[in-house]
Every structure is written in structure tokens, then in C-alpha cells.
Scaffold this motif. Structure first.
Motif, PDB file in Angstrom:
ATOM      1  N   THR C 111       0.811  -1.217   0.000  1.00  0.00           N
ATOM      2  CA  THR C 111       0.000   0.000   0.000  1.00  0.00           C
ATOM      3  C   THR C 111       0.846   1.270   0.000  1.00  0.00           C
ATOM      4  OG1 THR C 111      -0.121  -0.161   2.388  1.00  0.00           O
ATOM      5  CG2 THR C 111      -1.963  -1.049   1.147  1.00  0.00           C
ATOM      6  N   SER C 112       2.089   1.167   0.468  1.00  0.00           N
ATOM      7  CA  SER C 112       2.897   2.381   0.485  1.00  0.00           C
ATOM      8  C   SER C 112       3.512   2.695  -0.873  1.00  0.00           C
ATOM      9  CB  SER C 112       4.024   2.252   1.511  1.00  0.00           C
ATOM     10  OG  SER C 112       3.484   2.285   2.802  1.00  0.00           O
ATOM     11  N   ILE C 113       3.494   1.757  -1.777  1.00  0.00           N
ATOM     12  CA  ILE C 113       4.138   2.034  -3.066  1.00  0.00           C
ATOM     13  C   ILE C 113       3.200   1.853  -4.252  1.00  0.00           C
ATOM     14  CG2 ILE C 113       6.560   1.628  -2.485  1.00  0.00           C
ATOM     15  CD1 ILE C 113       6.181  -1.264  -3.343  1.00  0.00           C
ATOM     16  N   ASN C 114       1.970   1.353  -4.036  1.00  0.00           N
ATOM     17  CA  ASN C 114       1.204   0.949  -5.215  1.00  0.00           C
ATOM     18  C   ASN C 114       0.773   2.120  -6.090  1.00  0.00           C
ATOM     19  OD1 ASN C 114      -0.773   1.786  -3.420  1.00  0.00           O
ATOM     20  ND2 ASN C 114      -2.253   0.288  -4.130  1.00  0.00           N
ATOM     21  N   ARG C 115       0.327   3.219  -5.467  1.00  0.00           N
ATOM     22  CA  ARG C 115      -0.151   4.346  -6.261  1.00  0.00           C
ATOM     23  C   ARG C 115       0.942   4.863  -7.195  1.00  0.00           C
ATOM     24  NH1 ARG C 115      -3.583   7.707  -4.600  1.00  0.00           N
ATOM     25  NH2 ARG C 115      -4.816   5.828  -4.600  1.00  0.00           N
ATOM     26  N   PHE C 116       2.078   4.992  -6.585  1.00  0.00           N
ATOM     27  CA  PHE C 116       3.276   5.450  -7.252  1.00  0.00           C
ATOM     28  C   PHE C 116       3.608   4.556  -8.452  1.00  0.00           C
ATOM     29  CE2 PHE C 116       7.868   5.773  -7.233  1.00  0.00           C
ATOM     30  CZ  PHE C 116       8.047   7.113  -7.006  1.00  0.00           C
ATOM     31  N   ALA C 117       3.584   3.256  -8.190  1.00  0.00           N
ATOM     32  CA  ALA C 117       3.932   2.305  -9.233  1.00  0.00           C
ATOM     33  C   ALA C 117       2.859   2.242 -10.315  1.00  0.00           C
ATOM     34  CB  ALA C 117       4.143   0.923  -8.615  1.00  0.00           C
ATOM     35  N   GLU C 118       1.601   2.411  -9.912  1.00  0.00           N
ATOM     36  CA  GLU C 118       0.535   2.400 -10.918  1.00  0.00           C
ATOM     37  C   GLU C 118       0.670   3.585 -11.858  1.00  0.00           C
ATOM     38  OE1 GLU C 118      -3.226   2.280  -8.857  1.00  0.00           O
ATOM     39  OE2 GLU C 118      -2.498   0.597  -7.679  1.00  0.00           O
ATOM     40  N   PRO C 448      -2.059  12.580  -5.003  1.00  0.00           N
ATOM     41  CA  PRO C 448      -1.447  11.922  -3.853  1.00  0.00           C
ATOM     42  C   PRO C 448      -0.591  10.755  -4.338  1.00  0.00           C
ATOM     43  CG  PRO C 448      -3.792  11.425  -3.966  1.00  0.00           C
ATOM     44  CD  PRO C 448      -3.527  12.456  -5.008  1.00  0.00           C
ATOM     45  N   MET C 449       0.702  10.817  -4.067  1.00  0.00           N
ATOM     46  CA  MET C 449       1.582   9.818  -4.672  1.00  0.00           C
ATOM     47  C   MET C 449       1.602   8.515  -3.892  1.00  0.00           C
ATOM     48  SD  MET C 449       5.463  10.773  -3.838  1.00  0.00           S
ATOM     49  CE  MET C 449       5.663  12.452  -3.363  1.00  0.00           C
ATOM     50  N   ILE C 450       0.939   8.515  -2.750  1.00  0.00           N
ATOM     51  CA  ILE C 450       0.783   7.260  -2.014  1.00  0.00           C
ATOM     52  C   ILE C 450      -0.694   7.129  -1.696  1.00  0.00           C
ATOM     53  CG2 ILE C 450       1.330   6.092   0.156  1.00  0.00           C
ATOM     54  CD1 ILE C 450       4.064   7.436   0.030  1.00  0.00           C
ATOM     55  N   ALA C 451      -1.198   5.904  -1.742  1.00  0.00           N
ATOM     56  CA  ALA C 451      -2.631   5.689  -1.548  1.00  0.00           C
ATOM     57  C   ALA C 451      -2.982   5.940  -0.087  1.00  0.00           C
ATOM     58  CB  ALA C 451      -3.014   4.281  -1.965  1.00  0.00           C
ATOM     59  N   ILE C 452      -3.597   7.113   0.175  1.00  0.00           N
ATOM     60  CA  ILE C 452      -3.838   7.532   1.557  1.00  0.00           C
ATOM     61  C   ILE C 452      -4.747   6.535   2.266  1.00  0.00           C
ATOM     62  CG2 ILE C 452      -4.757   9.377   2.993  1.00  0.00           C
ATOM     63  CD1 ILE C 452      -4.182  11.299   0.658  1.00  0.00           C
ATOM     64  N   ALA C 453      -5.891   6.246   1.620  1.00  0.00           N
ATOM     65  CA  ALA C 453      -6.867   5.374   2.277  1.00  0.00           C
ATOM     66  C   ALA C 453      -6.276   3.983   2.513  1.00  0.00           C
ATOM     67  CB  ALA C 453      -8.127   5.276   1.425  1.00  0.00           C
ATOM     68  N   GLU C 454      -5.492   3.508   1.540  1.00  0.00           N
ATOM     69  CA  GLU C 454      -4.999   2.135   1.678  1.00  0.00           C
ATOM     70  C   GLU C 454      -3.924   2.014   2.746  1.00  0.00           C
ATOM     71  OE1 GLU C 454      -4.559  -0.311  -1.875  1.00  0.00           O
ATOM     72  OE2 GLU C 454      -5.373   1.380  -2.986  1.00  0.00           O
ATOM     73  N   VAL C 455      -3.122   3.067   2.897  1.00  0.00           N
ATOM     74  CA  VAL C 455      -2.111   2.998   3.961  1.00  0.00           C
ATOM     75  C   VAL C 455      -2.799   2.922   5.320  1.00  0.00           C
ATOM     76  CG1 VAL C 455      -0.285   4.276   5.115  1.00  0.00           C
ATOM     77  CG2 VAL C 455      -0.311   4.146   2.645  1.00  0.00           C
ATOM     78  N   LYS C 456      -3.912   3.642   5.442  1.00  0.00           N
ATOM     79  CA  LYS C 456      -4.597   3.663   6.746  1.00  0.00           C
ATOM     80  C   LYS C 456      -5.142   2.286   7.112  1.00  0.00           C
ATOM     81  CE  LYS C 456      -5.929   8.482   6.318  1.00  0.00           C
ATOM     82  NZ  LYS C 456      -7.035   9.340   5.893  1.00  0.00           N
ATOM     83  N   ILE C 457      -5.461   1.482   6.103  1.00  0.00           N
ATOM     84  CA  ILE C 457      -5.985   0.140   6.400  1.00  0.00           C
ATOM     85  C   ILE C 457      -5.000  -0.637   7.266  1.00  0.00           C
ATOM     86  CG2 ILE C 457      -6.703  -2.058   5.370  1.00  0.00           C
ATOM     87  CD1 ILE C 457      -7.549  -0.573   2.922  1.00  0.00           C
TER      88      ILE C 457
END
Lengths: 197, 450, 485
Positions: C111-118, C448-457
Motif C-alpha cells: 500500500t505504500s508504493i502501489n499508487r506510485f507504481a501504478e 497523492p503519490m501514495i494511496a492515503i486510504a490504503e495505507v490507513k488500512i
């Protein structure tokens, strides 16, 4: 704590109750109470998907998978028909141009193995779009105007606070009893939101 | 969820599992007799290879599943890991079962690898540079291959085409192609490698099973740490042994044929086989109440999802191999598939497409299907059956036209029977879940996020 | 919950530092889009725009002159084009792997890298798609690629793997974009709710679609996310497999080999991970995200690179072994002469002149990643930074080796030749970096370069413990005061 419009001449009418909680356990506990009180048009608002809330809210499992599967298969079928028409059959469909058999590399015009990659890709493509639009259809978004956005506090719902909303359209909604119910769940903040007629 | 202390997770006096090992043992006896009495040495050799490799893949799948769980430090599979470990620990049994076959190949009594074994005998040219005779060799090999296929068409009633005549030159050239490989494909090297593979698997299996058993007693997390750190290097060794075993035992049945993805295809089948087997044994233990809630539908669902995934992976690699060879249409490669299309084998090829992919794909895709344990059980039986068909399809077309013989079924019953007699016997002796694993509690209370 | 707590004896630790609050996560990530633009960003952005401009010049020249301006000649056709196409599309694969495959395997650290990688996936696929679009020098004929009814009654030949590519790459681009967008919806809502000025509120609000974090939405959203992960996984495998089919369906020695599909996929993921690592290391230190992208995340990524390096090494070994085992002299020639430059000399007693490309590839792709067996290397930022760059170079050479060394000296010695890229080739390739980084910098700045909602999970205590609540409720239920109504 509760702001309530008392001005009878106003055209505003109640839209929903909004209760705020600080912790996941608090909202889950509150959700169980609201669920058990038999409300239908109510919701929990959380900054991230919270596990266990399906059960706490008594939700039925989602059916979105069926939409995706159906359209995925439709994509596969479309691919087969397209390739057969353009590379194997010999007729003119709706005057879009004659389809005709093409023999390349010594392979029969409608050879199956060479159709597989495109069958797969179109299946995925259809499935993906169906899932996105199916999702938006089910959850009825986009909807930019919602009375819940009237609340200043609600801005924290996408940050670190948890909310329960009970809509006035719910058959069991009652200004006093619903408020009492929500108060009994120990919210840190409770608000009645009204909307213009 | 049931408290962990409620049960000791042992088979104990269970009406079925306490004596379950008798059933496969009896079947093994019956199968052994069936095979021995109904077939000649050649057919029996093919049948035995088929049976042996089917069980080898189940065992290999077990090693893979255990190693990969330690590699990823996963908790979801801890409670089902013991079943996999017990199957994996059958590696030495497989080695024992393989010994007669290896001995037979070594002494020439098992004629399945005759084509390259004989090439070794007069390998006058084999250390010359390949390009001197290679071009002609290819042409000859192709001619031979085509003749092969025609042979099938001509007499697929009798099934065997070895008698089909080629010109003397074609035959010589085909042999030259094989002679060039005798540096790798020769009886002593093959025998030695076979023993090495079996040793590698047996050592990995006994190390991991032993450590896991010791952890049952002392609950020492250091066992887990050791198994985690050794998993990566051992997976590399394991992958090498699996690949070359697949080359040696199956691919070299047709010594002129080659495919770089072959090891991966066999690996995919192994993973499918172990997952289906684990689910079946687990379901039986669960239904008879021997594991309480330690293995529950959530765990079966996880395994079923992996099973579904590996069925798709099997399809992906099998399709890649088939489509690329079909598309390029180079006769020396296509002949292998040709053999699996003529002489009645077309039906089996179609059966694999539908039975190993289409049916399980449609019947296991939804979570409703995977969570219906009865449904899942039926599907796993089917998957194991079709996995055996898959291996059958690798081996038996080399023996001629499609005709199931009692010997095939008998051999499978014998090898499978002995193996599962061991597995069931071992299951009766050990705790059914790894009670000493530090991640067990997390596995027991494992909730699915998806 | 307590069962998910790290087990100290096994050396487990929390993924994110203990005590990280959801608000901190929101702050750290959203701040990048709200603060004043750093000067360094402008510098990089201008550099990227310059490179993009250079590509514009190169392409204009190409369209005016035709493909003769490229080093595109017998016997090696479109080597530069195809190498770059495959390299870029391979880089894209890491994004889908992280967002889809790791999701299916419940690897929470993703979750800390997926948004970035997508985001990288989308931009890399765009860069890749450029090459087929311009490869004839006449992009206005690109519509030939699609099955469109036209006045010529001319249909595509669907038996051509290049047609499969058209479908695979376009599907991949579209699905990646909508998967990416779907993941962004809740985060757009976060940015909307934090917005101080009306324009930002309207802009982010528009894309947030009126998201209000309702659990009745999350429920379907999560399943849809799962389905996307489920279809993206085979999709990402299929895309590079189809790319490999372009080669493997042919009868060219060195190209026609059955392991190509999984081998290409492993290589693609490998190179993508390397680029994610390179860029992540920079962003992480520039935007101070060490608390969200921790050393533990980097450790996992390096393990992944080691794993994929081993898979790629396995494929190299299989190719070599089977080249020998096939006793096909042409196959052996390609591997031993053209690639290894050893064991087989040509009639003049020379090695294959491109042996260095093969050794570069093996060194960068197989030898270098072995350093990640050591934990010290896996947790050292400088080492992984250098290794990830070397891997990207190695993966470029892998495609170069496959394409050029298989064709430049093939069946007929009289048809042998050599491949030389021209300046226009090189400018075009550099230009794709301009395109990539322009888009990437815009992404970093505004999304947002990191998925905010997903990191919170994944924060400790993010989810209610229903069993504990019920256990508390039951004994108390009888005695609890009934709210007076």
C-alpha cells in the motif's frame, strides 16, 4: 451539542442525523445498535474500508461480481465474432464491409489458437469497464451534491474520523427517537443536517 | 471459534482415519497384481512411469508449498501446513518406488528410453562440433518425424508405428541428432541424476518435516527462523531438480524434441495436484471433527483460490507451449504434439483443454462455489483425476495409440496406493496441525480481507 | 487484533512505525500537493520538458523524412524501436504487479508504493505505445491497426502477433488507467475535503465523484477492487506474453523458444521493480516520507528483485541448455557465437562482436542482484539505488540482445550485418524519458503519490474487534441502563 433549526417559516427540512466517533470500536458498536434498531437508510462513513463493518451493519454480500463475469464473457464472445467475421467468414454484415477469409502462414482462416490472445484481451477489457461502471451504478455515484457535505465536521470523514448518518427518508426516522438512539451510542458530536426544499 | 485446548488435533480413535492407511494399501496390492498380470514389460514400463510421475508431482507440489510458505513467512496456511508436510515427507517413499524403475533403465530392462540409450552405443560422432552434421541431422529428423505421424494415421488401429519403415538415410540422420545429445542423455548420467534428484527431494522433505515435528514438542520459534532462512536457497535447488527431472524422465521419451518451458509446465501441474490433495484430506479431517475449527472454511477458501490460480497458470504455460509450437510449425517440434493428436489421442487432448481448464475455471471462479465445501470436494476429486490424465498424456502417447489398459490403472493404484498408505499412516501418528508454530494462533484467527 | 501483533521471537515488526496516526498519514501525503512547489521540482520539470522537446524535433524530422533517418536496415529491422518498446512496457508491469498481484497475495506492504507504481505503469505504457505508433514514420496511418470498417474493405490479420499486441497494449493502458483512477477516488475526496480554496475544492471534488466514504460504497468498492486485481493479474501476464509472442511465434533462432512468455513477464516485473525503487528512493528522501515508505518496504522490494532476478536467470539457463540440447546448429550458433562469443567462431576465427551486450545483461540482471542475499545490502539506500539503476540498464540490454544478436548474424553469412543506432534513434529514446518524467512530475505535484486510504488500512488498530465488542456487550446487556425515551 445539537443544532436544530427552530424557525418554522424556514423552507428547510431535516435531511439526516450525523454522529461522529473517534475510534473504530466505537463506530462498530454504534453501528450494531443502529442495525438492531431496524434502520434501513443509514450509513457509516470511514476514511478507509473498515473490516467487519459488513457484519456490524448487517449488509448483504455484494453482487458486482456477476456483472463483471457476464461482461467478461460477452467480451470473449465479441472477440470471436469479430475475428471470425473479419478473417474467416465471407459475407457483408450491415454493410460495414465484406468479411473474408484470410489464409496466412498456412493456418486455416478461423484457427483457434491464434484467436486466444485477443479473446482474452477483449474479455478483460469488457470486464474492466463493466466493473467500473457497474460499481458507479450500484453505489449511485457521481453525486456531487449531498446534504451530508453541509457539515463542516464531515470533512474529517476522509481523514481520521468516523461518522454514522441516518437519513430522514428512513421509515423509522423520528427526530427525537433517532437522536436518542444516536446519543446512546456515545458520539463525540451529533448534528441534524437540513436541506433546502 | 473453538478454543485451541479443546482438542489435541490427533486422529486418535477416529473410525476412518485410525485405519485409513489400510484402504490404499489394499488398493496397491490389487493394482500391483492387475498391472503385473496384464501387461508385458514394455507397456508396464510406460504405465509405471506414468504412475510414478503422477505421484512425484504430488510430492513435489508438497515441497514447493511448504518452502514457499516459509519463504513468504505466511500465516494463512499454517494450520493446513501439516497435511502438506506429511505428503511432502513421502519423498523417500517415492524414491523407493522409483528405484525399480531406475534400476530397470540402468540395466536396460525398462525400454522406454531405448531411443537415446541405443544411440549411446554407437555414438561415434557425438563429440564432433554439432554444425558439421547438424543441418543434415535436422532434415533427417524431420523426415522421420513426419513418417512417424503418417505411421499413426496409417495404422492407428494397431497403434504401434515402430514398424513403419523410413529410408535408411532418414533413420541415420534422426539418430545423429540424438547422438549429439548423448553427452547429456546417456544411461550412467541419467541414472546418477535420477538418484541425485531423489536425494535432494528426500533431504529437503525430511529436514523440514523433522524440524516441524520437533517444533511440535518444544515450541521453539528458532525452528521457524531456520526454515525461513533456508527456504530461498532450497527452492533454487528444488527448482533445478524438478526441471531436470522433467527433462530426464518425460521430455527425453521423445529424445529429438525439446521445449524450454517444459519444467514450468510440470511445476504448474504439481502445484495444482498438491492443492487439490490437501483440500481433500483437510476436508475429510474437518468433516470428521478431528481438527475442530483449526482448519475451517476460511482456510479451504484460501487453498481453493490458490488452486484456481494455479489451474489458470497451468493453462497459461501449457497454452504458451502448444501455441508457439503450433504457430511456428517446425516439424521437429510439432511432431510431439502430432503424436498427441493422432491415434485416438485427440480426444484426450480435448479432454485436457476442457477438463483441466474450461470446467474448473467456470466451476470454481465464484466465491460461492469455492465456499460450498461439498462442491469444492467434488471439484478437487475431478482436478486430481484430470491431473493424472495430464501426466498420462505426457507419457503414454510415446507407447502408441490411445488405449487405456488395466496395467495403467493398476500401476497408478500400486504407486499411489503405497504412497498414500504411507501418508495416511503418518497422519495417524502426528498432530494434524503444527501445534508448535508461533504463527499458529494468527492462522487460527485468520480473517479474510478478501 | 492481538493475533496480528508482530511476534518478537521471529523478528517481526510493525510495518509502519508504532503510533503513526491516520491524520499523520493524510498530512504527510497530501502536503506534497498543497505546499509551495519546490525549486528542484521546477528544475527537473524544465529538464524533462527539454527532453520532450528534443523528441518533438526528432519525430518531426522522422515524419518529414521517413524511417530512413533511423539505423533501420538489413538484417536488423526496428531493433531500437522494439527494444525501447519492450523495455518501457516491461517497466509498466511492476505497477500492476504491486497493485494487483501483491493485493491478491495480501502483501500489505504494497500500500505504500502501489499508487506510485501504478502511475509509473500508465506513463511507461504511454512511452511504450509511442514506438509502434511511429514505427512506419507515418503515424496518420495508425488507424490501420484497428478493426475499423473502411473504404478499402481491409481488415486486420488477427493471426498476426502484432495485432495481438495492439489489443494487449491498449487493453492494458485502459485497464491500468481505470484501475488507477478507481484507487484515486477516495484520495481525491481527501484532497477535496482539505482544500482551502474553491478552485482546488471544485477540481478535486469533480474527480472525487462526490465520494463520502460510505461503508455501503466501500463494500462494493472493495469487491470491485478485488475484481480489478483479479483481472489485472492475468492481464499483466498476458501483455508481456503477447509481446514475447511477437518473437517466439517466428522461426528465428534465439526467438523461437517456449519459455519466452513467463520469462518475459518475470523480466518485465524485474525491471519495473528496479525503476520503482530508483524513483521511490528519490521521492522518499525529497518529500520526507521515510515514515510511510520504511526501510522494511525497501527490504521487501529488494527481496522481490532478487526473486525475479533468479527467475530471469533460470530462463537464461534454460535457453542455453536447450540451445545445446536441441542439437539445432542455428540455435547453437546464436547462443554460442552471437551471444556468448565463445565456443563457436566464424569462418575468420572471430568471436561474435556483440558478446559484450550479453555479458552486460548477465552481469546486471543476474550477478548484481545477488547482493540482495545480504540484509545489509537490502537495507542500504546507496547500494540499492546503484543496483536498481544497473538492473534497468541490464534489462534494456536483455531486449537488445534478444533482438539484435538473434538477427544480425543468422542463417546466411552473406546476409550478415551490424546494427548501429543513429542520433535520431537516440534522441527519440531520450525523449521518451522526457515524456515519462514530465507526466511523472505532474503526478507527484498534483496527485497523492501514495494511496492515503490504503495505507490507513494497515495502521495498528484500524479495524474494530467485533468479537471483543460482543464479548463486552453480552454480560452487560441485561444490566445496561435502557436509554429513557
Amino acid at each position: 451539542m445539537v443544532e436544530q433549526a427552530h424557525n418554522q417559516s424556514s423552507t428547510k427540512r431535516p435531511a439526516l442525523y450525523l454522529a461522529e466517533y473517534d475510534t473504530p470500536n466505537a463506530i462498530a458498536k454504534a453501528a450494531m445498535k443502529v442495525r438492531d434498531a431496524g434502520y434501513k437508510k443509514w450509513d457509516c462513513h470511514t476514511p478507509y474500508p473498515m473490516h467487519g463493518m459488513d457484519e456490524a451493519m448487517g449488509l448483504k454480500p455484494t453482487k458486482i461480481g456477476f456483472i463483471s463475469f457476464f461482461f467478461g464473457m460477452a467480451g470473449v464472445a465479441t472477440a470471436v465474432l469479430m475475428m471470425k467475421y473479419m478473417n474467416a467468414w465471407d459475407f457483408n454484415f450491415l454493410d460495414i464491409g465484406w468479411g473474408y477469409p484470410i489464409v496466412v502462414g498456412g493456418k486455416p482462416p478461423g484457427a483457434f489458437p491464434s484467436m486466444v490472445p485477443i479473446m482474452f484481451e477483449l474479455g478483460i477489457l469488457f470486464c474492466g469497464f463493466a466493473t467500473l461502471f457497474g460499481l458507479l451504478g450500484i453505489i449511485k455515484l457521481p453525486r456531487h451534491n449531498h446534504p451530508i457535505f453541509e457539515s463542516e465536521r464531515f470533512e474529517a470523514a476522509t481523514d481520521d474520523k468516523f461518522f454514522i448518518s441516518i437519513e430522514a427518508g428512513d421509515p423509522s426516522f423520528n427526530l427525537d427517537r433517532t437522536r436518542a438512539l444516536l446519543e446512546s451510542t456515545g458520539p463525540t458530536y451529533l448534528e441534524l443536517i437540513e436541506e433546502g426544499a | 471459534m473453538t478454543d485451541v485446548k479443546n482438542t489435541d488435533y490427533r486422529v486418535g480413535n477416529d473410525g476412518f482415519w485410525a485405519r485409513a492407511w489400510v484402504v490404499p494399501l489394499v488398493l496397491a496390492g490389487v493394482g500391483g497384481l492387475m498391472a503385473a498380470l496384464t501387461a508385458g514389460p514394455e507397456r508396464l514400463s510406460y504405465a509405471y512411469l506414468f504412475a510414478l510421475f503422477t505421484i512425484v508431482t504430488v510430492m513435489l507440489g508438497g515441497i514447493f508449498l511448504v518452502l514457499i510458505q516459509f519463504l513468504t513467512a505466511a500465516h494463512w496456511g499454517v494450520s493446513t501446513r501439516r497435511i502438506v508436510e506429511v505428503i511432502m515427507s513421502g519423498a523417500p517413499v517415492v524414491a523407493l518406488l522409483a528405484l525399480p524403475f531406475i534400476f530397470g533403465v540402468w540395466t536396460g530392462k525398462v525400454p522406454v528410453y531405448q531411443e537415446w540409450q541405443e544411440a549411446t552405443g554407437h555414438g561415434a560422432h557425438h563429440d564432433e562440433p554439432a554444425d558439421e552434421h547438424g543441418v543434415l541431422g535436422l532434415a533427417g529428423s524431420v523426415a522421420q518425424a513426419q513418417g512417424h505421424a503418417e505411421g499413426h494415421e496409417a495404422d492407428h488401429e494397431t497403434g504401434h508405428d515402430e514398424g513403419h519403415s523410413h529410408t535408411a538415410q532418414e533413420t541415420t540422420l534422426h539418430h545423429e541428432i540424438i547422438e549429439a545429445k548423448t553427452g547429456y542423455l546417456n544411461t550412467p548420467a541419467w541414472t546418477m541424476r535420477a538418484i541425485i534428484y531423489l536425494l535432494i527431494w528426500s533431504v529437503i522433505a525430511w529436514l523440514y518435516f523433522g524440524w516441524s515435528r520437533r517444533q511440535d514438542e518444544d515450541h521453539d520459534p528458532r525452528h521457524t527462523l531456520r526454515m525461513q532462512s533456508l527456504a530461498a536457497p532450497l527452492l533454487i535447488v528444488f527448482a533445478g531438480a524438478l526441471t531436470f527431472a522433467a527433462f530426464d524422465w518425460l521430455m527425453s521419451l521423445e529424445p529429438s524434441w525439446f521445449s524450454t518451458i517444459f519444467g514450468v509446465v510440470i511445476f504448474a501441474g504439481s502445484a495444482v495436484a498438491i492443492l487439490a490433495t490437501t483440500i481433500l484430506i483437510g476436508l475429510s479431517l474437518y468433516k470428521r471433527g478431528l481438527v475442530g475449527e483449526a482448519i475451517n472454511p476460511v482456510h479451504f477458501h484460501d487453498l481453493a483460490k490458490l488452486l484456481f490460480g494455479f489451474i489458470c497458470f497451468w493453462t497459461y504455460v501449457s497454452f504458451s507451449q502448444w501455441m508457439l509450437i503450433w504457430y511456428a510449425g517446425i516439424p521437429e517440434e510439432a511432431t510431439w504434439f502430432h503424436k498427441r493428436w493422432e491415434g485416438g489421442w485427440m480426444f484426450v487432448s480435448y479432454l485436457l483443454i476442457f477438463g483441466h481448464f474450461v470446467a474448473p475455471f467456470l466451476l470454481l471462479i465464484s466465491r460461492v462455489q469455492k465456499l460450498n465445501l461439498r462442491w469444492l470436494q467434488a471439484m478437487c476429486f475431478w482436478v486430481i483425476f484430470i491431473h493424472a490424465v495430464d501426466i498420462y498424456w505426457f507419457v503414454l502417447p510415446q507407447a502408441g495409440a490411445f488405449r487405456i489398459q488395466l496395467a495403467d490403472i493398476g500401476a497408478l493404484l500400486f504407486v499411489g496406493g503405497v504412497f498414500f498408505a504411507y501418508v495416511f499412516w503418518q497422519l495417524g501418528r502426528v498432530p494434524l496441525i503444527p501445534v508448535g508454530d508461533p504463527r499458529l494462533q494468527r492462522s487460527l484467527h485468520h480473517h479474510q480481507t478478501h | 487484533m492481538s493475533y496480528d501483533a508482530p511476534i518478537k521471537e521471529l523478528g517481526e515488526t510493525y510495518l509502519l512505525p508504532e503510533g503513526t496516526t491516520p491524520h499523520e498519514v493524510t498530512e504527510t501525503i497530501s502536503r506534497v500537493t498543497e505546499d509551495k512547489t519546490p525549486r528542484g521540482w521546477w528544475l527537473l520539470f524544465l529538464m524533462s520538458l527539454t527532453a520532450l522537446g528534443a523528441m518533438g524535433g526528432a519525430l518531426t524530422y522522422l515524419f518529414v523524412q521517413g524511417v530512413g533517418v533511423w539505423g533501420n536496415n538489413a538484417p536488423v529491422y526496428w531493433a531500437w524501436d522494439i527494444t525501447n518498446f519492450v523495455w518501457w512496457i516491461g517497466i509498466g508491469h511492476a505497477g500492476t504487479l504491486i497493485s494487483a498481484i501483491l493485493f491478491l497475495f495480501r502483501q500489505k506492504w504494497r500500500t505504500s508504493i502501489n499508487r506510485f507504481a501504478e502511475a509509473m505503469t500508465v506513463f511507461a505504457v504511454l512511452c511504450a505505445a509511442l514506438f509502434p505508433a511511429i514505427h512506419t514514420g507515418r503515424p496518420w496511418f495508425d488507424y490501420y491497426l484497428f478493426p475499423l470498417p473502411n473504404q478499402m474493405d481491409m481488415w486486420p490479420n488477427f493471426k498476426s502477433p502484432l495485432m495481438w499486441d495492439v489489443f494487449a497494449v491498449n487493453t492494458y493502458l485502459l485497464i491500468s488507467v481505470i484501475f488507477w483512477y478507481m484507487g484515486l477516488i477516495p484520495d481525491f475526496a481527501t484532497l477535496r475535503d482539505r482544500s482551502k480554496n474553491l478552485f482546488r475544492k471544485r477540481a478535486y471534488g469533480f474527480f472525487a465523484l462526490g465520494w463520502r466514504g460510505a461503508h455501503r460504497h466501500w463494500q462494493h468498492y472493495e469487491r470491485a477492487y478485488l475484481i480489478f486485481a483479479g483481472i489485472s493479474t492475468p492481464l499483466v501476464l498476458s501483455v508481456h506474453s503477447v509481446v514475447s509472442f511477437d518473437f517466439a511465434t517466428s522461426v528465428v533462432p534465439g526467438w523461437h523458444t517456449t519459455i519466452f512468455p513467463p520469462y518475459f513477464v518475470a523480466g518485465a516485473v524485474f525491471s519495473g521493480f528496479a525503476l520503482v525503487t530508483t524513483l521511490m528512493l528519490i521521492c522518499r528522501s525529497v518529500f520526507k516520507m521515510q515514515k510511510i515508505v520504511t526501510v522494511k518496504h525497501l527490504d521487501y522490494m529488494n527481496k522481490f528483485m532478487l526473486g525475479t532476478a533468479l527467475l530471469v536467470g533460470y530462463a537464461y539457463a534454460m535457453e542455453f541448455f536447450i540451445a545445446w540440447y536441441s542439437s539445432n546448429p542455428y540455435e547453437q550458433w546464436v547462443f554460442f557465437h552471437n551471444r556468448l562469443g565463445w565456443g563457436m567462431l566464424d569462418s575468420e576465427g572471430n568471436w561474435g562482436p556483440l558478446w559484450w551486450a550479453y555479458y552486460t545483461m548477465v552481469f546486471c540482471n543476474v550477478v548484481v542482484p545477488q547482493i540482495f542475499w545480504f540484509k545489509r545490502a537490502r537495507t542500504s539506500v546507496p547500494i540499492m539505488f546503484i543496483a536498481s539503476i544497473l538492473i534497468n540498464i541490464g534489462m534494456w540490454f536483455e531486449r537488445f540482445v534478444i533482438i539484435v544478436t538473434s538477427t544480425y548474424r543468422d542463417f546466411l553469412p552473406s546476409a550478415w550485418g551490424m546494427f548501429h543506432p543513429t542520433l535520431i534513434d537516440i534522441l527519440t529514446y531520450l525523449g521518451t524519458f522526457g515524456l515519462f518524467f514530465t507526466l511523472f512530475l505532474l503526478f507527484i505535484r498534483w496527485l497523492p503519490m501514495i494511496a492515503i486510504a490504503e495505507v490507513k488500512i494497515n495502521l495498528p488498530g484500524a479495524h474494530p474487534d467485533l468479537h471483543a465488542i460482543e464479548a463486552l456487550e453480552e454480560p452487560g446487556a441485561a444490566t445496561a441502563p435502557v436509554p429513557a425515551e
